[in-house]
Design a protein around this motif. Structure first.
Motif, PDB file in Angstrom:
ATOM      1  N   GLN A   1       0.812  -1.109  -0.148  1.00  0.00           N
ATOM      2  CA  GLN A   1      -0.289   0.046   0.014  1.00  0.00           C
ATOM      3  C   GLN A   1       0.965   1.051   0.168  1.00  0.00           C
ATOM      4  N   LEU A   2       2.072   1.066   0.799  1.00  0.00           N
ATOM      5  CA  LEU A   2       2.931   2.439   0.770  1.00  0.00           C
ATOM      6  C   LEU A   2       3.487   2.484  -0.513  1.00  0.00           C
ATOM      7  N   ILE A   3       3.889   1.582  -1.286  1.00  0.00           N
ATOM      8  CA  ILE A   3       4.230   1.641  -2.569  1.00  0.00           C
ATOM      9  C   ILE A   3       3.346   2.283  -3.629  1.00  0.00           C
ATOM     10  N   ARG A   4       1.961   1.739  -3.675  1.00  0.00           N
ATOM     11  CA  ARG A   4       0.848   2.287  -4.302  1.00  0.00           C
ATOM     12  C   ARG A   4       0.661   3.850  -3.915  1.00  0.00           C
ATOM     13  N   ASP A   5       0.820   4.070  -2.564  1.00  0.00           N
ATOM     14  CA  ASP A   5       0.580   5.502  -2.312  1.00  0.00           C
ATOM     15  C   ASP A   5       1.856   6.534  -2.345  1.00  0.00           C
ATOM     16  N   HIS A   6       2.843   6.085  -3.060  1.00  0.00           N
ATOM     17  CA  HIS A   6       4.218   6.840  -3.304  1.00  0.00           C
ATOM     18  C   HIS A   6       4.977   7.081  -2.214  1.00  0.00           C
ATOM     19  N   LYS A   7       4.582   6.352  -1.264  1.00  0.00           N
ATOM     20  CA  LYS A   7       5.347   6.581   0.101  1.00  0.00           C
ATOM     21  C   LYS A   7       6.671   5.999   0.179  1.00  0.00           C
ATOM     22  N   LEU A   8       6.777   4.752  -0.670  1.00  0.00           N
ATOM     23  CA  LEU A   8       7.880   3.867  -0.925  1.00  0.00           C
ATOM     24  C   LEU A   8       7.903   3.650  -2.460  1.00  0.00           C
ATOM     25  N   LEU A   9       9.255   3.202  -2.744  1.00  0.00           N
ATOM     26  CA  LEU A   9       9.447   2.655  -3.984  1.00  0.00           C
ATOM     27  C   LEU A   9       9.809   1.267  -4.301  1.00  0.00           C
ATOM     28  N   GLY A  10       9.112   0.341  -4.917  1.00  0.00           N
ATOM     29  CA  GLY A  10       9.333  -0.961  -5.153  1.00  0.00           C
ATOM     30  C   GLY A  10       9.373  -1.455  -6.555  1.00  0.00           C
ATOM     31  N   VAL A  11      10.473  -2.440  -6.678  1.00  0.00           N
ATOM     32  CA  VAL A  11      10.934  -2.883  -7.935  1.00  0.00           C
ATOM     33  C   VAL A  11      10.923  -4.394  -7.683  1.00  0.00           C
ATOM     34  N   ARG A  12      10.850  -5.197  -8.753  1.00  0.00           N
ATOM     35  CA  ARG A  12      11.114  -6.658  -8.601  1.00  0.00           C
ATOM     36  C   ARG A  12      12.577  -6.721  -8.988  1.00  0.00           C
ATOM     37  N   ARG A  13      12.964  -7.686  -7.724  1.00  0.00           N
ATOM     38  CA  ARG A  13      14.493  -8.014  -8.007  1.00  0.00           C
ATOM     39  C   ARG A  13      14.391  -9.705  -7.871  1.00  0.00           C
ATOM     40  N   GLN A  14      14.997 -10.236  -8.797  1.00  0.00           N
ATOM     41  CA  GLN A  14      15.110 -11.649  -8.444  1.00  0.00           C
ATOM     42  C   GLN A  14      13.806 -12.232  -8.353  1.00  0.00           C
ATOM     43  N   GLY A  15      12.571 -11.713  -9.068  1.00  0.00           N
ATOM     44  CA  GLY A  15      11.385 -12.000  -9.118  1.00  0.00           C
ATOM     45  C   GLY A  15      10.519 -11.775  -7.654  1.00  0.00           C
ATOM     46  N   GLU A  16      11.232 -11.100  -6.906  1.00  0.00           N
ATOM     47  CA  GLU A  16      10.560 -10.531  -5.694  1.00  0.00           C
ATOM     48  C   GLU A  16      10.624  -9.031  -5.562  1.00  0.00           C
ATOM     49  N   LEU A  17       9.161  -8.573  -4.997  1.00  0.00           N
ATOM     50  CA  LEU A  17       9.090  -7.016  -5.067  1.00  0.00           C
ATOM     51  C   LEU A  17      10.080  -6.792  -3.847  1.00  0.00           C
ATOM     52  N   SER A  18      10.943  -5.519  -4.122  1.00  0.00           N
ATOM     53  CA  SER A  18      11.521  -5.428  -2.915  1.00  0.00           C
ATOM     54  C   SER A  18      11.902  -3.891  -3.176  1.00  0.00           C
ATOM     55  N   ILE A  19      12.247  -3.006  -1.995  1.00  0.00           N
ATOM     56  CA  ILE A  19      12.765  -1.590  -1.773  1.00  0.00           C
ATOM     57  C   ILE A  19      14.059  -1.278  -1.284  1.00  0.00           C
ATOM     58  N   PRO A  20      14.554   0.000  -1.773  1.00  0.00           N
ATOM     59  CA  PRO A  20      15.868  -0.047  -1.625  1.00  0.00           C
ATOM     60  C   PRO A  20      15.954   0.126  -0.013  1.00  0.00           C
ATOM     61  N   ALA A  21      16.946  -0.678   0.506  1.00  0.00           N
ATOM     62  CA  ALA A  21      17.403  -0.569   2.084  1.00  0.00           C
ATOM     63  C   ALA A  21      17.670   0.805   2.712  1.00  0.00           C
ATOM     64  N   ALA A  22      18.137   1.839   1.666  1.00  0.00           N
ATOM     65  CA  ALA A  22      18.299   2.855   2.357  1.00  0.00           C
ATOM     66  C   ALA A  22      17.044   3.842   2.681  1.00  0.00           C
ATOM     67  N   PHE A  23      15.899   3.209   2.180  1.00  0.00           N
ATOM     68  CA  PHE A  23      14.521   4.045   2.406  1.00  0.00           C
ATOM     69  C   PHE A  23      14.073   3.822   4.065  1.00  0.00           C
ATOM     70  N   ILE A  24      14.752   2.655   4.897  1.00  0.00           N
ATOM     71  CA  ILE A  24      14.267   2.608   5.994  1.00  0.00           C
ATOM     72  C   ILE A  24      15.626   2.586   7.052  1.00  0.00           C
ATOM     73  N   VAL A  25      15.427   3.597   7.950  1.00  0.00           N
ATOM     74  CA  VAL A  25      16.478   3.716   8.956  1.00  0.00           C
ATOM     75  C   VAL A  25      15.675   3.560  10.457  1.00  0.00           C
ATOM     76  N   SER A  26      16.194   2.878  11.029  1.00  0.00           N
ATOM     77  CA  SER A  26      16.074   2.882  12.533  1.00  0.00           C
ATOM     78  C   SER A  26      14.506   2.412  12.755  1.00  0.00           C
TER      79      SER A  26
END
Length: 119
Positions: free
Chosen positions: A34-59
């Motif tokens: 839902q956060l991806i759909r709402d443009h709060k996060l970006l997600g792309v398929r990596r090795q067949g799995e939807l993933s987000i950049p690790a840099a987007f989450i801190v603490s």
């Protein structure tokens, strides 16, 4: 994996599969989608799995200022790939990549630049 995917991976660095991102944020995988759909996060398929950049989450939180920046980029017509490239490509005038400026609590300047690109 295409050459374009390798280029994005080289820029972004680490990725978090949806399940890992959900665990890091203490939410459900559906909430991440839902956060991806709402443009709060970006997600792309990596090795067949939807993933987000690790840099987007801190603490355990989405980086402050990121959701607003992603909304501006989406409103400017950026595709997910274009937004990722822009966020992670170094810019000597910032200095560093826009994601680094956001992490350093300089998101207002990053959003200003993103808005200016739409003009």
């Amino acid at each position: 994996m295409t050459e374009n995917d390798r280029d994005i991976d080289a820029l972004v660095g680490g990725w978090l599969p949806i399940r890992d991102a959900a665990k890091a944020l203490n939410v459900s995988p559906n909430r991440i989608k839902q956060l991806i759909r709402d443009h709060k996060l970006l997600g792309v398929r990596r090795q067949g799995e939807l993933s987000i950049p690790a840099a987007f989450i801190v603490s355990g939180d989405v980086v402050k200022g990121l959701p607003g920046t992603l909304t501006v980029l989406a409103d400017c017509g950026f595709t997910t790939e274009e937004a990722l490239r822009w966020l992670f490509t170094p810019d000597d005038t910032l200095p560093g990549a826009p994601i680094e400026a956001i992490l350093a609590n300089r998101g207002t300047e990053v959003r200003r630049r993103a808005q200016a690109m739409a003009l």
